[in-house]
Design a protein around this motif. Structure first.
Motif, PDB file in Angstrom:
ATOM      1  N   TYR A 171       0.819  -1.210   0.000  1.00  9.35           N
ATOM      2  CA  TYR A 171       0.000   0.000   0.000  1.00  9.35           C
ATOM      3  C   TYR A 171       0.851   1.258   0.000  1.00  9.35           C
ATOM      4  N   ALA A 172       2.068   1.163   0.591  1.00  8.40           N
ATOM      5  CA  ALA A 172       2.978   2.306   0.476  1.00  8.40           C
ATOM      6  C   ALA A 172       3.285   2.563  -1.001  1.00  8.40           C
ATOM      7  N   MET A 177       2.380   5.915  -3.262  1.00  7.89           N
ATOM      8  CA  MET A 177       3.436   6.686  -3.919  1.00  7.89           C
ATOM      9  C   MET A 177       3.232   6.723  -5.418  1.00  7.89           C
ATOM     10  N   ASN A 178       2.858   5.577  -5.991  1.00 10.84           N
ATOM     11  CA  ASN A 178       2.666   5.520  -7.431  1.00 10.84           C
ATOM     12  C   ASN A 178       1.561   6.466  -7.898  1.00 10.84           C
ATOM     13  N   LEU A 179       0.420   6.444  -7.192  1.00 15.43           N
ATOM     14  CA  LEU A 179      -0.668   7.350  -7.555  1.00 15.43           C
ATOM     15  C   LEU A 179      -0.222   8.807  -7.440  1.00 15.43           C
ATOM     16  N   SER A 180       0.591   9.099  -6.427  1.00 14.96           N
ATOM     17  CA  SER A 180       1.050  10.484  -6.227  1.00 14.96           C
ATOM     18  C   SER A 180       1.980  10.925  -7.341  1.00 14.96           C
ATOM     19  N   ILE A 213       8.537  14.672  -4.439  1.00 22.90           N
ATOM     20  CA  ILE A 213       8.971  13.435  -3.773  1.00 22.90           C
ATOM     21  C   ILE A 213       8.555  13.359  -2.305  1.00 22.90           C
ATOM     22  N   PRO A 214       8.812  14.399  -1.488  1.00 23.27           N
ATOM     23  CA  PRO A 214       8.364  14.280  -0.090  1.00 23.27           C
ATOM     24  C   PRO A 214       6.851  14.076   0.013  1.00 23.27           C
ATOM     25  N   ALA A 215       6.079  14.763  -0.830  1.00 22.44           N
ATOM     26  CA  ALA A 215       4.624  14.614  -0.783  1.00 22.44           C
ATOM     27  C   ALA A 215       4.217  13.189  -1.146  1.00 22.44           C
ATOM     28  N   ALA A 216       4.855  12.610  -2.172  1.00 19.91           N
ATOM     29  CA  ALA A 216       4.521  11.240  -2.571  1.00 19.91           C
ATOM     30  C   ALA A 216       4.879  10.262  -1.455  1.00 19.91           C
ATOM     31  N   MET A 217       5.990  10.511  -0.762  1.00 17.56           N
ATOM     32  CA  MET A 217       6.348   9.629   0.347  1.00 17.56           C
ATOM     33  C   MET A 217       5.331   9.735   1.487  1.00 17.56           C
ATOM     34  N   LEU A 218       4.872  10.965   1.749  1.00 18.96           N
ATOM     35  CA  LEU A 218       3.850  11.129   2.787  1.00 18.96           C
ATOM     36  C   LEU A 218       2.585  10.362   2.433  1.00 18.96           C
ATOM     37  N   VAL A 219       2.145  10.476   1.174  1.00 21.51           N
ATOM     38  CA  VAL A 219       0.924   9.766   0.770  1.00 21.51           C
ATOM     39  C   VAL A 219       1.139   8.253   0.869  1.00 21.51           C
ATOM     40  N   GLY A 220       2.333   7.779   0.496  1.00 28.71           N
ATOM     41  CA  GLY A 220       2.627   6.357   0.660  1.00 28.71           C
ATOM     42  C   GLY A 220       2.538   5.923   2.109  1.00 28.71           C
TER      43      GLY A 220
END
Lengths: 224, 224, 224
Positions: free
Chosen positions: B110-111, B115-118, B125-132
């Motif tokens: 799910y992480a 991240m992939n959707l983001s 990158i930091p935002a995608a990691m947060l969403v992951g």
């Protein structure tokens, strides 16, 4: 950018975010959280109000928190500072004073940001005031809620939400009643909230409980 | 579908969802909840991370949870199993092992999905990691928050959010630094998170509290 | 307006909102909250279900709560009444009866509103039932969660979420199975929920805990 948008100066926005992130991280550290817990508390304390504003209320696409890396970087920096310096951070000369001052400045500033975005979007006055209140105080409420605690904001205490509420009233009067420009109205509001908040802290003025009920009505009714 | 979208194989997605729903339902049953409480805990445990991802962070219309009936059916099935079989479920041979393994697989999976959707949406990158991280661990945090408890994830314990965080770093390095294809990067990340998580469980490695503060600073300051 | 939209009559909608706001404000007052805490509890109790529906699940722009000033005005009025009249409010002749009756009417009404909006949006049946349940019971759950308490709705008690669930089943059968018109299906559903809820209160019928577990499994596993 439409002429009626008010933007916080970046140093102000980032200063308040950093200050709230450090406060949140310190609360997490004092509770004995680990790295992840401290980071989450720092994140929610500093950006939770804006996240609720964007994600739940205004709904204009990806929340600001995710659109630029600055906020997450500041939260990461605050977490790292608390991890590395720990207690020594809080004993820096003037540290507590700076936090209290920035906190009181941020309170009014984020209320203004929330109200301004709402007015730009065309919301009515009570709705814009609600969004302003959420932006200013939502992070603190979310921080408590996410860790299973009752928000201190709900209980009698020094003026905080009340200061924000006064500021919301002042801003709306200036903008809608007196047609003041967004920037002038913003700085007046930030000053008023600062004075009300600091006055309450310095002179020890507190809100009081609405009422004391002794009947059992409503005690355990899980109303929807 | 753009070529850089990674989709979990359905059996994997549904397997992890079912496993997390059963775990959540069992927690609810152990607390003495009724049918509704057990269902809500199963729902939030298994789909809460994705709901926060879609509803609060990515904001691309109706959350995935509502777009297909599969997830709700799985949660209903998990609730029914716990209601009918109860304790006997947990004493099935290999039951606990399967739950722990699927849990560790789902954490990385799910992480990666978040991240992939983001990244597809163009987030930094930091935002995608947060969403992951939200996608992987948000359900557990929401489950605690919704029932008035402090999330165990905040306290020192076996690597869980830390495993997801390591996975987020690995995935971003592979995708952004090494230009690995989404699918290859996904499976490497899932494997890394699985190994970190299971290694922590098997060898008893835990995170530690950030610091112990003895001063009273920040104790009861309801910062916004 | 498409022909298959069901709108609550305004006096009904506003009556239920006011009733739930007063209930929430009274709970806040009994806990010793100040003005802000009482207002927030009134707000979340009365409009939290709709806010979750619009902000988290359906995602069709600004939530209804912000689009018109009526709801916020009703919440403000309820807060003011509780502040001014306090305990005397609860001792008005018939007060508690009116609250219980409106509560039972609102339960079915908001379930119908949530399901109807979901069907108009083209959601599948389980998803529409979930949104109906969130709309009907989400305010009560959010009220507990936001104040760090376990929702009473999760524990065995008089039929409340169960009544809403029965109503969701009835409405879906009427709409999808029997092709009943939205308005007729709505009023039948509201009546059914009212009867189930009041029957449970009057005859003292309660839900029961799903199971009692004595093993330690899942006790403190912070599953995501």
């Amino acid at each position: 950018m439409p002429p009626d948008v008010f933007l916080l100066p970046p140093f102000f926005d980032y200063g308040a975010t950093l200050c709230w992130a450090v406060s949140g991280a310190l609360v997490g550290a004092r509770r004995g959280y680990d790295l992840v817990g401290v980071f989450i508390l720092a994140l929610v304390s500093s950006t939770g109000g804006g996240l609720l504003r964007d994600g739940l209320f205004l709904q204009e696409g990806t929340p600001l928190l995710l659109r630029t890396p600055e906020y997450l970087s500041l939260v990461g920096f605050a977490t790292a500072c608390v991890m590395i310096f720990g207690k020594r951070l809080t004993s820096l000369p003037g540290f507590q004073r700076i936090v209290v001052l920035f906190d009181a400045l941020g309170l009014g500033a984020y209320a203004v940001v929330g109200m301004n975005l709402s007015l730009v979007k065309g919301l009515n006055i009570p709705a814009a005031m609600l969004v302003g209140m959420v932006n200013a105080t939502g992070g603190g409420i979310l921080r408590s809620a996410i860790s299973g605690r009752e928000p201190h904001l709900f209980r009698p205490g020094k003026f905080e939400a009340v200061a924000a509420l006064v500021g919301c009233g002042v801003y709306m009067t200036l903008r809608q009643g007196l047609a003041t420009s967004p920037t002038v109205a913003a700085w007046i509001t930030i000053a008023v909230v600062f004075v009300v908040r600091m006055g309450s802290v310095v002179y020890g003025v507190s809100t009081s409980a609405v009422n004391s009920f002794k009947d059992e009505w409503g005690q355990d009714r899980p109303l929807p």
